[in-house]
Design a protein around this motif. Structure first.
Motif, PDB file in Angstrom:
ATOM      1  N   GLU A  29       0.876  -1.190   0.000  1.00  0.00           N
ATOM      2  CA  GLU A  29       0.000   0.000   0.000  1.00  0.00           C
ATOM      3  C   GLU A  29       0.907   1.233   0.000  1.00  0.00           C
ATOM      4  OE1 GLU A  29      -3.391  -0.203   0.484  1.00  0.00           O
ATOM      5  OE2 GLU A  29      -3.414  -2.393   0.741  1.00  0.00           O
ATOM      6  N   PRO A  30       0.351   2.416  -0.307  1.00  0.00           N
ATOM      7  CA  PRO A  30       1.189   3.624  -0.191  1.00  0.00           C
ATOM      8  C   PRO A  30       1.679   3.778   1.254  1.00  0.00           C
ATOM      9  CG  PRO A  30      -0.862   4.111  -1.320  1.00  0.00           C
ATOM     10  CD  PRO A  30      -0.991   2.708  -0.800  1.00  0.00           C
ATOM     11  N   THR A  63      10.355   7.176   0.139  1.00  0.00           N
ATOM     12  CA  THR A  63       8.933   7.417  -0.166  1.00  0.00           C
ATOM     13  C   THR A  63       8.680   7.334  -1.671  1.00  0.00           C
ATOM     14  OG1 THR A  63       9.543   9.725   0.178  1.00  0.00           O
ATOM     15  CG2 THR A  63       8.128   8.759   1.810  1.00  0.00           C
ATOM     16  N   LYS A  64       9.684   7.727  -2.459  1.00  0.00           N
ATOM     17  CA  LYS A  64       9.497   7.713  -3.923  1.00  0.00           C
ATOM     18  C   LYS A  64       9.222   6.294  -4.410  1.00  0.00           C
ATOM     19  CE  LYS A  64      12.152   9.115  -7.809  1.00  0.00           C
ATOM     20  NZ  LYS A  64      13.562   9.146  -8.045  1.00  0.00           N
ATOM     21  N   ASN A  66       8.359   3.769  -2.363  1.00  0.00           N
ATOM     22  CA  ASN A  66       7.449   3.081  -1.445  1.00  0.00           C
ATOM     23  C   ASN A  66       8.137   1.934  -0.688  1.00  0.00           C
ATOM     24  OD1 ASN A  66       4.764   3.494  -0.625  1.00  0.00           O
ATOM     25  ND2 ASN A  66       4.156   1.557  -1.554  1.00  0.00           N
TER      26      ASN A  66
END
Ligand SMILES: Cc1cc2nc3c(=O)[nH]c(=O)nc-3n(C[C@H](O)[C@H](O)[C@H](O)COP(=O)(O)OP(=O)(O)OC[C@H]3O[C@@H](n4cnc5c(N)ncnc54)[C@H](O)[C@@H]3O)c2cc1C
Ligand code: FES
Length: 257
Positions: A29-30, A63-64, A66
Motif C-alpha cells: 500500500e502507499p 517514499t518515492k 514506497n
C-alpha cells in the motif's frame, strides 16, 4: 499518529558481517508518513515459537519507491528467522509506532550510535539532511565487522568511527572518541541510539554542558501499542510507556540518569 498493518515484499536482502541482516521491503500500500525514530512490530513468519511480534526500528524510508529498510542484529529465534527471509517473501508490519525524534532548533547536531542500536540513525541523518541540516555522525562498535553502510551515512553528514579493538577509526568506546575530548564541545543537540550502558555513558559525559541529549530506548516490548505495560520507564513525571511515549526521550526526563 495512525497505525497500519501492511504486508511488505522483500525486494533486497543483505547479510553484512557475521550477525546482521539488512532487508529492503516494498509496501503493498502507499506508505504512511513515518518519522525517524519510529519502529515497527514485525510478525515473524512460519515460526510458531515466536508468538509475539518483534520491535524493529525503521532504518530508512524511500517514499518515492514506497520502500523501507530494516537493520537487524541476529540475537534469537525471531531475528534469525528474519535473516532467513528470501527475496519475494512477505513480511507483515504494524507501524509506524512510537513518537520518533523531534527536529532541532540548532544546527550543531551530533548523532551517536553504538552496535546494532545504530539502526534508527540512518533515517534520522537522512531526514535531517532533507531539512537542510548536516549533522556529525559518530558510530562505535566492537570491531570493523560490525560497522556497515558507511557510504550511506556519509551522504547525510560527516562520519566518525571508533571501534573497541581499533580495527576501524579511533580505538576505544564511543565516549573515548576525540569528539568528546575537546574542551569546547560544540554540539547543542545529541541524538544517541545503542545499548543502555552506552546511552548513559554519553549522557554522563555531557552533564554540565549546554547540550540536550535525546536517547532512543530499547526496553523489552510485547504489544508495542501501550496495552501491556511491559516497556515502562521511570521518568521525572512517573512511569511512561516507551512504546507509545518514546522510544525517544530527552535524558532530562529520565529518572536516575
Ligand atoms: C523500539 C525498539 C526498536 C528496536 N530496533 C531494533 C533494530 O532496528 N534492530 C535490531 O536488531 N533490534 C532492534 N531492537 C531489539 C529487537 O527487538 C530484539 O533484538 C528482538 O526482539 C529479539 O528477538 P529474537 O526473537 O531474535 O530474540 P529473543 O529470543 O526474544 O531474545 C534473544 C536475546 O535478546 C535479548 N533481547 C530481546 N529483546 C531485546 C531488546 N529489546 N533489547 C535488548 N535485548 C533484547 C533477550 O533478552 C535475549 O537475551 C529494538 C527494540 C526496541 C524495543
Ligand atoms: S510494549 Fe506493551 S505497553 Fe509498551
Amino acid at each position: 499518529m495512525k497505525k497500519f498493518i501492511h504486508d511488505f515484499k522483500v525486494i533486497k536482502k543483505w547479510l553484512p558481517g557475521s550477525n546482521h541482516v539488512i532487508l529492503h521491503l516494498l509496501c503493498s500500500e502507499p506508505l504512511p508518513p513515518i518519522k525517524a525514530g519510529q519502529f515497527a512490530e514485525i510478525l515473524i513468519p512460519d515460526e510458531p515459537e515466536v508468538f509475539l511480534r518483534r520491535p524493529i526500528s525503521i532504518h530508512d524510508v524511500d517514499t518515492k519507491n514506497n520502500t523501507i529498510s530494516l537493520f537487524v542484529k541476529i540475537v534469537g529465534k525471531g531475528t534469525y528467522k528474519l535473516s532467513e527471509l528470501r527475496v519475494d517473501d512477505t513480511l507483515n508490519l504494524l507501524y509506524p509506532l512510537g513518537q520518533g525524534f523531534e527536529f532541532p532548533e540548532h544546527d550543531k547536531i551530533l548523532l551517536v550510535g553504538g552496535g546494532c542500536g545504530v539502526a534508527p540513525l540512518l533515517f534520522l541523518a537522512h531526514s535531517l539532511s532533507q531539512h537542510n541540516y548536516h549533522p556529525d555522525i559518530l558510530i562505535g562498535s566492537r570491531n570493523a565487522d560490525e560497522i556497515h553502510e558507511t557510504g550511506e551515512y556519509e551522504k547525510y553528514g560527516n562520519l566518525y568511527l571508533i571501534t573497541e579493538d581499533g580495527s576501524l577509526g579511533e580505538k576505544g568506546l564511543v565516549t573515548h572518541h576525540s569528539i568528546f575530548k575537546t574542551d569546547e564541545f560544540k554540539y547543542k543537540i545529541v541524538y544517541a541510539c545503542g545499548p543502555e550502558g552506552m546511552l548513559k555513558a554519553v549522557n554522563q559525559k555531557l552533564k554540565g554542558f549546554d547540550t540536550e541529549v535525546f536517547v532512543s530506548l530499547e526496553n523489552t516490548m510485547a504489544c508495542g501499542i501501550g496495552a501491556c505495560l511491559s516497556c515502562v520507564v521511570k521518568t521525572t513525571t512517573g512511569n511512561r510507556c516507551v512504546c507509545t511515549e518514546g522510544p525517544v526521550f530527552n535524558t532530562k526526563e529520565l529518572a536516575g540518569w
